[in-house]
Design an enzyme around this catalytic site. Structure first.
Site: not given
Lengths: 710, 214
Positions: A605, A610, A673, A677
């Site tokens: 979620k 993000q 991972k 970014e």
């Protein structure tokens, strides 16, 4: 492959564990703690851009009601840490150190008063005269002054400038303006000295331990005598990665007035005090065979930095890493200007570099008449082109397919400027991104109580991605207990050390420590239980049977030798569909889709949010964000949200995020991972490419504002 | 305007206004004391009574209701509602993001309408009812909009969230939540730098379509 689809139902996964605090206003950010006897600091900045202070008249400010002190370089107590540095050496700005002015807005005075209003007014009474000298703030006209950082050699693989001899080539220049992080929470600190050698700060920071070290170093204190608290951070995106001069100033001021000092930067201060993504010029040369095999990549970049400090980032790295190409050469230069020092901003270096490389790849696809995804697949790197190492995991090819299907890539018309929808030109674009997948060291303490609840602590911060939620999910999965039995605490320097939240590394690093701690707890429980596995429901019972109030482990976790054997990267691909008004040049994003190969998705979620958020930040970079300096005066002209545009609701459609969701076998126990970014890296190019597809106009200098399209 | 050479300073430094009203008040206070007796005047000056009197004149009494609680305060006319809420009433759920009415983080309801509390002076809410994020839930029972933000993950860092929620509630009350496009338009005064916009729209639509009383 797991698809997380977007509908009006709730996205799957655990809701934010701190969500209730945030929606009720109970979450307290750094400026919001009630501290007895608190006083208020307001900074006054330089009105010149280079030179020195001639005189400072603080009398009026000092006599203004409620003012306790006005601190300038003339009366500031010496900061011990500043004295040990080599005076001429480049480095962080030393606040109230001497009369030198390096940039416009540099703090020259700090007024402390008993109320905010009084401090703000008194700051306007500080009268400074200057000896102004000539200055440079224009990157484009100073490109020739660029120097190689650290005098390092330029990168070369195979032969240099090989693109020039290729049958098909692209050679173009790209420009990104200064982009400012501008988290919604203003940088803020409340500093209180508890004793002559002990200080406590509530501080907006991404790094609890690094802030503790910086303050201890500046004031020559034992590290444990600096207490840093930052349980909630209202966004940062890199702007709180380091300890800034205003934080040192607040600690200093609290010493001067012998009272706690609260210092909240103004929005205008946020443009000149806490870094930015630097204005950068780039040139790309791509050479390929007629069937689309890259034969040469050349990437040059020059980014701005301040005159007092070098800031470097990996702008050209992506060209060394992204595609299988035998001949690559890159060159990176720094141009020192009379500006404040940049700092990493989400996708530092790579977001800048990806705009150029992925725009150029799109240009090459049109030159070759090969589909942009197909072109990327023809140059797909199966091993790390820089080192030859195998990847720990790479599923970018899956990501291309998932994304192309979901956005309807087949509907894209390869001939630009030909599709109209309701009078608007329509176009599709895509671009890829990558960023190193890192794992550092973290220590957590985990306590299982006799009531069956699990309490985990570590000195990490959560600037928004949902670290607490991800850690709670990991603990609950490893222990096999429900998430509401897990209490994850962060944001305090008295907790065991954790890394700074940055570089997309926290889930991999802290998550591993949480996972290892829970695994150890389970082993201890197994021992207590006569070496037989216990159902999670029996944990409390085991403790009770042994009359143990709690079971505690402290675990430090870091990666092993496998980290060196593999090349570890996260990957993303971004798709955009835009509409461009043929008369006004207005660009509307109609559809946005990002697909990530970020290993196993720990917290679906928050991860989805993000990714979407990163795409929106990329949309800002592509379409509107630009800090503009008036080079006659060296001063920013748009240091506020009315003039510096960031995306608002009306700019953003439903954007989707999808995940390949295949675990990385080597990086950490969760198979996760990093993701922060790659959510932004490549987005700006995807939008520029979509605008080209819609209009046939290639915009190579961001932002893509309407004037560049009419 | 005369053109300037690069690197020279324009003559645009702002002259701060003389503090004349305050000086007048201070002087008046002392003159009044002198009219009584010189000894009183001396003592008054020693004790900074002039300062205190001036301060008293500079502040204005206001009464207003915040989240159902009556507040009587003495505030400087220049103090914003935002700073009064945060610094004097410890209601820090209302956030400071820009001080210029450009970001919406400070959105509260005044007599049921959304306003930027950073652009509202404290003295302007005299006699009015103010609702902040702390006053939205009924005890532990969250407002439907707060529930919807949790469900749809309408935030990340949480800093703009109170302003978004206050604005979202008003957006529905105003009748400006009839389509995604309309919601986006009428929620564009609230910036979210984390980029939770799509999730916020979903949250508002759910509350609107759910027919909840807001």
């Amino acid at each position: 492959m797991e698809k997380i689809t977007l509908d009006k139902g709730a996205p799957e996964g655990l809701s934010r564990v701190d969500g209730r605090m945030k929606v009720t206003g109970r979450a307290k950010y750094s400026a919001e703690y009630k501290v007895a006897g608190v006083t208020y600091g307001v900074l006054a900045g330089s009105t010149i851009t280079s030179g020195s202070i001639k005189t400072i008249d603080t009398k009026k400010a000092e006599n203004a009601p409620g003012v306790l002190a006005v601190i300038t370089y003339l009366n500031a107590p010496k900061i011990p840490g500043y004295q040990t540095e080599t005076p001429a050496a480049k480095g962080a700005l030393k606040i109230f150190y001497d009369d030198k002015i390096f940039f416009n807005g540099q703090p020259v005075a700090l007024v402390i008063a008993d109320t905010f209003e009084r401090a703000l007014f008194a700051a306007s009474l500080v009268k400074v005269t200057y000896n102004a000298t000539t200055f440079q703030t224009n990157l484009k006209s100073n490109l020739s002054t660029g120097v190689s950082p650290h005098n390092g050699p330029d990168y070369l693989r195979g032969s240099g400038d090989a693109y020039k001899n290729a049958p098909v080539k692209v050679e173009q220049e790209y420009l990104i303006p200064t982009e400012v992080h501008n988290p919604m929470e203003l940088h803020a600190i409340i500093a209180s000295w508890d004793a002559d050698d002990k200080v406590s700060v509530y501080d907006k920071t991404q790094g609890i331990k690094s802030t503790q070290r910086s303050i201890a170093q500046a004031f020559k204190l034992p590290q444990e005598n600096v207490h840093v608290m930052s349980p909630f951070v209202g966004g940062a995106f890199g702007a709180a990665l380091r300890t800034w001069p205003h934080e040192i100033a607040a600690v200093l001021a609290a010493k001067v007035v012998k009272k706690p000092v609260k210092l909240v930067l103004s929005r205008a201060d946020m443009f000149t005090s806490v870094g930015y993504r630097p204005h950068t010029w780039q040139k790309i040369g791509l050479g390929a065979t007629a069937d689309g095999k890259l034969t040469g990549i050349t990437h040059e970049a020059s980014g701005q930095t301040s005159v007092y400090e070098d800031f470097t980032e990996g702008v050209v790295n992506i060209s060394q890493l992204m595609y299988a190409c035998p001949n690559v050469n890159t060159k990176y230069r720094l141009v020192s200007l009379n500006v404040n020092t940049p700092t990493p901003m989400r996708g530092p270096g790579e977001a800048t570099g990806a705009f150029a490389l992925e725009s150029a790849m799109d240009e090459l696809s049109y030159a070759l008449n090969i589909d942009p995804i197909e072109l990327r697949m023809r140059n797909y790197a199966e091993t790390d082109p820089q080192t030859g190492k195998p990847y720990s995991s790479k599923f970018l090819n899956d990501a291309y397919k998932i994304g192309a299907d979901a956005i309807g890539w087949s509907k894209r018309n390869a001939k630009p400027g030909t599709v109209k929808e309701n009078g608007w030109l329509a176009g599709y674009g895509m671009a890829a991104g990558m960023f190193g997948a890192y794992r550092g060291s973290a220590t957590v303490v985990a306590r299982l109580l006799a009531d069956g609840t699990l309490h985990i602590e570590t000195a990490v911060t959560d600037i928004g991605p949902g670290t607490g939620t991800a850690m709670t999910t990991i603990a609950s999965e490893v222990m096999g207990i429900s998430s509401d039995k897990v209490n994850f605490k962060l944001g305090d320097s008295t907790m065991p050390p954790s890394p700074t939240q940055g570089g997309s590394s926290v889930t991999a690093t802290v998550g591993s420590a949480v996972s290892d701690a829970c695994t150890q707890l389970k082993e201890k429980l197994k021992e207590l239980n006569g070496n037989s596995e216990s159902a999670s429901a029996g944990y409390a019972q085991i403790l009770q049977q042994h009359n143990l109030p709690q079971l505690e482990v402290t675990v430090t976790s870091k990666g092993g030798p496998e980290l060196g054997k593999y090349a570890m990267y996260s990957w993303s691909v971004h798709f955009m569909k835009v509409l461009v008004h043929p008369v006004t040049g207005v660009v509307k994003i109609q559809q946005g889709l990002s697909v990530a190969d970020a290993g196993h998705i720990v917290s679906p979620k928050t991860a989805r949010s993000q990714m979407i958020g990163g795409s929106i930040m990329g949309a800002g970079m592509a379409l509107m964000e630009e800090a503009v300096i008036d080079h006659r005066y060296g001063r920013l002209m748009n240091n506020n949200f009315a003039d510096y545009h960031v995306p608002v609701q009306a700019d953003i459609p439903q954007i989707e995020a999808l995940f390949v969701n295949k675990p990385d076998p080597y990086l950490n126990p969760m198979g996760a991972k990093g993701m922060g970014e790659i959510a932004t890296i490549g987005v700006a190019a995807a939008l520029a490419n979509a605008v080209y597809n819609a209009t046939g106009k290639r915009v190579r200098d961001l932002p893509i504002t309407p004037d560049k399209l009419v | 305007m005369k053109s300037k050479m690069p690197g020279t300073l324009p003559e645009c430094e702002m002259e701060a206004p003389e503090n004349s009203r305050r000086n007048f008040l201070k002087q008046s206070a002392l003159i009044t004391a002198v009219a009584l007796t010189p000894a009183v005047a001396t003592k008054a000056a020693d004790m900074h009574v002039d300062e205190k009197i001036a301060e008293a004149f500079e502040k204005l009494p206001i009464k207003f209701e915040v989240n159902g609680v009556q507040q009587s305060l003495s505030v400087e006319p220049r103090a914003t509602l935002l700073d009064i809420l945060r610094e004097q009433l410890d209601l820090t759920g209302t956030k400071k993001g820009c001080d210029y009415g450009q970001c919406g983080a400070c959105t509260v309801h005044v007599d049921g309408h959304r306003v930027n509390s950073c652009l509202t002076l404290g003295v302007m809410v005299n006699g009015k009812k103010v609702t902040t994020i702390e006053g939205l839930a009924k005890g532990e029972e969250l407002h439907p909009m707060q529930e919807a933000f949790l469900k749809h993950d309408g935030f990340q860092c949480g800093y703009c969230t109170p302003g978004q929620i206050m604005s979202a509630v008003a957006c529905i009350r105003e009748g400006h939540a009839n389509s995604e496009t309309e919601i986006r338009e009428f929620m564009s005064g609230n910036i979210c730098r984390c980029g939770a916009y799509p999730n916020i729209v979903n949250a508002i639509q759910e509350v609107k379509e759910g027919g909840h009383a807001v």
